[in-house]
Motif scaffolding. Structure first.
Motif, short mmCIF file in Angstrom:
data_model
loop_
_atom_site.label_atom_id
_atom_site.label_comp_id
_atom_site.label_asym_id
_atom_site.label_seq_id
_atom_site.Cartn_x
_atom_site.Cartn_y
_atom_site.Cartn_z
N ASP A 184 -28.52 -39.70 1.06
CA ASP A 184 -27.76 -38.81 2.06
C ASP A 184 -27.02 -40.44 2.23
N ALA A 185 -27.63 -41.47 3.09
CA ALA A 185 -27.09 -42.55 3.03
C ALA A 185 -25.72 -43.04 2.19
N VAL A 186 -26.10 -42.58 1.02
CA VAL A 186 -25.34 -43.01 -0.22
C VAL A 186 -23.91 -42.12 -0.09
N THR A 239 -19.57 -37.66 3.77
CA THR A 239 -19.92 -36.42 4.83
C THR A 239 -19.67 -36.70 6.39
N LYS A 240 -19.27 -37.97 6.33
CA LYS A 240 -19.12 -38.84 8.27
C LYS A 240 -17.82 -38.17 8.05
N THR A 241 -17.86 -37.86 9.45
CA THR A 241 -17.22 -37.56 10.55
C THR A 241 -15.21 -38.35 10.28
N ALA A 268 -9.86 -34.95 2.49
CA ALA A 268 -9.22 -33.48 1.57
C ALA A 268 -8.70 -32.42 2.04
N SER A 269 -10.07 -31.87 3.54
CA SER A 269 -9.22 -30.82 3.67
C SER A 269 -7.74 -30.82 5.01
#
Length: 477
Positions: free
Chosen positions: A26-28, A33-35, A42-43
């Motif tokens: 998850d750290a990688v 995934t971060k804000t 992409a969104s």
């Protein structure tokens, strides 16, 4: 991430190896995934692509609306009225000269029909042979030059089969059967009205006599024929005819339809239709306001809610809006009385002399009606003066802007290409990070598996040594 439950036994069973691996993976993946990370980016880009696609559709609608004000046909609309549409109705093509004339209908167009004599027994076999259907004008049929089709009739064919074969030949003749107390009759009717839409049915009977009252000959022996006729009318007292009940271009640009035989003259009037011009102007204003309001919403910042529109601060969106507003404020060339939209009553919403704070337009109906008392001048304002260079009119100038925006190398194509490229790079970066995370997960699993195996072996050795020490202690005591 796949888990493996056996890991950790060698570490005493109290170590959450899956949790440790997941935390490392998850750290990688934090860049994804971060804000405001790669997923959010992409969104955001996808939302921009969708929004610019919607704006393109609105610009296309505006282009369609302004094109009607830039085309000759948009200014040549006419209205056609009939004093009695129950008897005669009419329509006219754009540009038709204003006129009026009277129409009287003496007869309506009819299709040729043929009815055989009654045939008995009902449902009986018709006999063997062939039918010949000739189609064309009466003169062509008489001369033997009309088109013809032959239809074979077999020994098991009944009248219903004959009708079916005629209909199946698809030669412009419909066949039906009428049954009454005297027997059944074959009814033939041309699908086309008029004197020249004639047909002739003849038979070749197996018995050698094609005109007697037996076998296939019964279809023509004693048959009744009603020839097709043209519609007959007078226009201002001058006789005219048509093979159908529609008289097209009998009067130039006008089509009138005979509905019933008249009992009194019907007046047809063709006049210039100013309502069509008004409708086109209203459609143009509506299309522009829809686009302008969309641009306002996506570029604004709401200080009360502290929220920004999707394209707030986007220089290209603001540039697009400014380009459209400049086009709307274009000034026509020439020396006519009307040079801009405001001159004819297409003004800023709220009645301001320039564009309103929102940039919307509205129509001052009274001012537009007054301007349309001089329709040629209004037309020149939109289309440019006659003999102009094709870019002098306000509509021409707006159309040049929208066409440029919509072209294959224009604003929207370039913007979409840029955003699609950004989305592709984003997807590649997400894939790179995921690949890195997958490699780390595989590596950690292998390392923890090896460690767990070593610890299991050490634990087993430790247990053996402890057992031996205990045994030695007992034996020495």
């Amino acid at each position: 991430m796949a888990s493996f439950s056996s890991i950790g036994l060698g570490l005493g069973g109290s170590v959450d190896v899956n949790g440790l691996i997941k935390a490392s993976v998850d750290a990688v993946k934090i860049p994804i995934t971060k804000t405001n990370g790669l997923n959010d980016q992409a969104s955001f880009v996808s939302a921009k692509i969708s929004t610019f696609g919607q704006l393109k559709s609105m610009v296309s609608d505006l282009s369609t609306a302004v094109s009607k004000l830039n085309s000759v046909t948009g200014w040549n609309a006419v209205t056609t009225t009939s004093s009695n549409t129950d008897y005669v109705n009419a329509s006219a093509t754009g540009g038709t000269v204003a006129t009026s004339f009277s129409v009287e209908v003496q007869s309506l167009a009819k299709a040729q029909t043929m009815t055989s004599a009654p045939l008995l027994p009902v449902g009986g076999f018709m006999g063997v042979g062939s039918l010949k259907l000739e189609l064309g004008s009466p003169d062509a049929i008489a001369a033997g030059t009309a088109s013809a089709v032959d239809i074979g009739i077999g020994p098991n064919d009944r009248l219903s089969d004959v009708a079916g074969k005629i209909n199946g030949a698809n030669v412009g003749i419909t066949a039906t059967i009428l049954s009454d107390a005297s027997g059944e009759r074959l009814l033939l009717r041309s699908k086309t009205t008029g004197a020249d839409a004639a047909f002739r049915l003849s038979v070749t009977d197996e018995d050698g006599d094609d005109t007697d009252a037996s076998g296939l000959s019964r279809l023509v022996d004693g048959a009744t024929l009603e020839s097709g006729v043209n519609a007959q009318a007078t226009v201002n007292g001058i006789p005219v005819s048509s093979p159908t009940n529609q008289f097209a271009n009998t009067v130039a640009g006008v089509t009138f339809n005979a509905v019933k035989i008249t009992t009194a003259p019907v007046e047809i009037t063709v006049a210039k239709d100013d309502t069509a011009v008004k409708s086109n102007i209203d459609a143009f204003v509506k299309a522009y306001n829809t686009l302008n309001q969309a641009l306002n919403n996506i570029t604004k910042y709401d200080k009360d809610t502290k929220t920004a529109g999707l394209l707030q601060g986007d220089s290209t969106a603001i540039g697009l809006q400014n380009a459209l507003r400049n086009a709307i404020q274009s000034v026509a060339g020439g020396t006519g009385p009307f040079r801009s939209l405001s001159d004819i009553g297409v003004v800023s919403a709220g009645g301001l002399s320039n564009l309103s704070p929102t940039g919307d337009l509205e129509v001052n109906t009274a001012k537009l009606n007054k301007a349309l008392e001089n329709p040629e001048a209004v037309k020149a304002m939109f289309r440019g003066p006659e003999g102009g260079g094709g870019s002098d009119g306000v509509a021409e100038k707006i159309n040049a802007v929208t066409s440029g925006l919509l072209s294959a190398t224009g604003f929207f194509a370039s913007k979409d290409k840029l955003l699609q490229g950004s989305l592709k790079l984003n997807a590649q970066e997400i894939q790179r990070v995921n690949d890195q995370a997958d490699r780390l997960e595989t590596s950690l699993k292998a390392r923890y598996t090896a460690l767990d195996k070593q610890m299991s072996q050490l634990n087993a050795l430790n247990a053996y040594i402890s057992q031996q020490v205990t045994t030695w202690n007992k034996s020495s005591g």
